[in-house]
Design a protein around this motif. Structure first.
Motif, mmCIF file in Angstrom:
data_model
loop_
_atom_site.group_PDB
_atom_site.id
_atom_site.type_symbol
_atom_site.label_atom_id
_atom_site.label_comp_id
_atom_site.label_asym_id
_atom_site.label_seq_id
_atom_site.Cartn_x
_atom_site.Cartn_y
_atom_site.Cartn_z
ATOM 1 N N GLU A 91 6.575 10.950 -69.220
ATOM 2 C CA GLU A 91 7.658 9.955 -69.508
ATOM 3 C C GLU A 91 8.895 10.474 -70.110
ATOM 4 N N ILE A 95 12.728 9.907 -68.221
ATOM 5 C CA ILE A 95 14.047 9.383 -68.910
ATOM 6 C C ILE A 95 15.130 10.523 -68.609
ATOM 7 N N SER A 98 16.521 10.173 -65.147
ATOM 8 C CA SER A 98 17.237 9.045 -65.015
ATOM 9 C C SER A 98 18.611 9.248 -65.566
ATOM 10 N N CYS A 100 19.774 7.495 -68.329
ATOM 11 C CA CYS A 100 20.418 6.344 -68.363
ATOM 12 C C CYS A 100 19.855 5.489 -69.600
ATOM 13 N N TYR A 101 20.252 4.457 -70.005
ATOM 14 C CA TYR A 101 19.576 3.662 -71.218
ATOM 15 C C TYR A 101 18.784 2.447 -70.523
ATOM 16 N N ASP A 103 16.067 -0.289 -69.255
ATOM 17 C CA ASP A 103 15.172 -0.379 -67.837
ATOM 18 C C ASP A 103 15.717 -0.058 -66.891
ATOM 19 N N ASP A 104 16.977 0.501 -66.673
ATOM 20 C CA ASP A 104 17.713 0.636 -65.522
ATOM 21 C C ASP A 104 17.286 2.147 -65.241
ATOM 22 N N MET A 105 16.196 2.687 -64.952
ATOM 23 C CA MET A 105 15.707 4.096 -64.676
ATOM 24 C C MET A 105 15.499 4.185 -63.153
ATOM 25 N N THR A 108 10.791 6.323 -62.653
ATOM 26 C CA THR A 108 9.735 5.737 -63.679
ATOM 27 C C THR A 108 8.655 6.787 -64.122
#
Length: 515
Positions: A91, A95, A98, A100-101, A103-105, A108
């Motif tokens: 996890e 993050i 990705s 980013c902040y 749920d717009d990952m 996953t």
């Protein structure tokens, strides 16, 4: 936010980039992923992957490692991924990749788990290195850069190597290899490096094994080598480079080369084999190595002991024969639940770079590839960070997951602190160029922000967005007029009368604002 106007533009007051640290929370408070936040004068905030680490009262992974038993059978990230378990490390990595902040990952945790489960990505994270901040090496993720450091009997020492570590992290090394040899208390130096590094630490255990044999290849036994591997695993080393694919049948092919064997680890193994008229000890005892790595969740970097040391030796029977062996060893690692990735060349002409990537994927079931360059020409001593970055950017675009940096000292001397910085900045640029070419999500965000800053003559935002902000500022400031009391709408190349960016404003006014 820092005021990027008159005060920063004054050469008397100096300049510092407006960069802060922010944390992106995961599914629990225990998962807090740090990022550099580049604060721009127009209000934009650009998140950037950071490897510098964050001081914590309790090592980040301590509780995760303690809770590992609750996952059931298996201890390695690979075994857990195969069992369908998403670990905190996975996890954290999702993050981090990705950037980013919310749920717009772009990636996953399940994307990460699947990549690890099929052997196409690795998370080097020894259970005895709780200080590490998890990172991932894999084709579908951002291209990583390794920095080599290491003391020797001829130069450098304990304090210098710790400085190199901190400098490497400052300039973005995703992993660091400690290649120290020939000094007292190698274990003590490595322990200091491990306890101070949030990045994974790799080693070539045969170096220390030869030190323990007092430099005598004839005294380098399997028991001595195995004990060295075990001691380093217990310290917390996250990955080992083991030259197990260099088998006796390949030595005649190496002998036919111009430069023979240029890998230090490969040459040690070959020397032991020839002195004892025996097979490679790491090859013969590979299952025992796997057992140690599985117990401590150490990743294996299957070393290319026969990597070509010049263009004339590239892509020969020695190199590709070893690659076939490595592919078979990689399959054994995967079946045993041990993460592994594959080391590659070396010196390779540009027309053979893609071939190297494709054969590696074919022989090694798409396990992550990790290359030294490759260097595309042999005639640039002092500039081999450039010759190798040319090849590195290309092979990373074709799918190589991690690049080992090359410094200006390559082929000449042990790198110093300046070499470490130059090598890393050069290679981070090569890796980033490959990320853009591969079309990775969010890869171009920083570049697009740079373009907008240039269009607006926001010089200090341009510096903040640079890989080396202070260097960019220094180059700019020493060429600008001393009496600049504001951010000038020109640079010293074209001056105020012939600036094409100023012309662009006239173009926009004429053609884009008529409506």
């Amino acid at each position: 936010m820092t005021d990027n106007t008159v005060s920063q533009n004054s050469k008397k007051t100096g300049y510092a980039p407006d960069i802060s640290t922010v944390f992106v929370r995961g599914s629990s408070d225990e998962i807090q992923v740090p990022f550099d936040c580049l604060n721009l004068s127009n209000g934009e905030k650009i998140l950037s992957y950071t490897v510098k680490g964050v001081k914590r009262e309790v090592p980040l992974r301590k509780k995760w490692i303690e809770a590992r038993a609750s996952y059931g059978k298996g201890r390695t990230q690979l075994e857990l991924a195969k069992a369908g378990v998403i670990t905190p490390e996975m996890e954290f990595v999702a993050i981090r990749e990705s950037g980013c902040y919310g749920d717009d990952m772009a990636f996953t945790p399940e994307d990460v788990r699947k990549a690890v489960a099929c052997g196409h990505a690795v998370i080097p994270a020894n259970i005895c290195h709780p200080e590490s901040e998890p990172m991932i090496i894999g084709k579908q993720f951002s291209v990583k850069v390794n920095a080599n450091i290491g003391a020797s009997s001829l130069s450098s020492g304990y304090a210098e190597e710790l400085k190199k570590l901190h400098l490497a992290l400052k300039h973005g090394a995703d992993t660091v290899m400690d290649l120290s040899t020939g000094i007292k208390d190698l274990m003590g130096l490595r322990n200091a490096i491990l306890r101070g590094s949030p990045a994974p630490i790799g080693t070539v255990p045969v170096y220390e094994a030869l030190d323990r044999a007092e430099g005598k290849a004839s005294d380098l036994t399997w028991d001595l080598f195995k004990q060295t591997v075990l001691d380093q695993a217990r310290q917390g080393v996250d990955y080992f480079t083991i030259h197990a694919g260099l088998t006796a049948d390949l030595l005649p092919h190496a002998a036919a080369r111009t430069l023979g064997i240029v890998s230090r680890g490969g040459s040690i193994m070959a020397s032991v084999m020839m002195r004892n008229n025996a097979e490679n000890m790491a090859y013969e005892h590979f299952d025992e190595l796997i057992e140690i790595c599985r117990e401590y969740d150490v990743a294996l970097s299957l070393g290319d002991g026969l990597r070509p040391g010049c263009i004339d030796d590239a892509c020969d029977d020695a190199q590709y024969g070893e690659l076939r062996n490595i592919g078979k060893l990689a399959a054994r690692c995967f079946d045993a639940g041990v993460q592994c990735f594959i080391e590659g060349p070396g010196h390779v002409p540009m027309d053979k770079i893609e071939e190297n990537q494709r054969l590696q994927e074919q022989y090694c079931n798409k396990a992550p590839f990790y290359t030294l360059g490759p260097l595309v020409t042999d005639i640039a001593p002092g500039y081999d960070h450039i010759t190798s970055a040319i090849g590195g950017a290309q092979i990373a675009n074709f799918g190589t997951a991690m690049l080992c940096y090359v410094t200006p000292s390559e082929h000449l001397a042990l790198p110093d602190e300046d070499d470490v910085k130059v090598g890393l900045v050069t290679y981070k640029l090569a890796a980033h160029a490959a990320d853009i070419a591969k079309g990775l999500p969010n890869a171009r965000i920083r570049d697009s922000a740079m373009a907008r800053a240039r269009a607006d003559f926001r010089w200090f935002d341009q510096f903040t967005l640079s890989f080396d902000p202070m260097h960019a500022y220094e180059v700019w400031s020493r060429k600008m007029p001393e009496n600049c009391g504001h951010e000038p709408a020109f640079c010293s190349m074209c001056g105020p009368r012939f600036c094409p960016i100023r012309l662009n404003r006239a173009l926009q006014k004429k053609y884009l604002k008529q409506e």
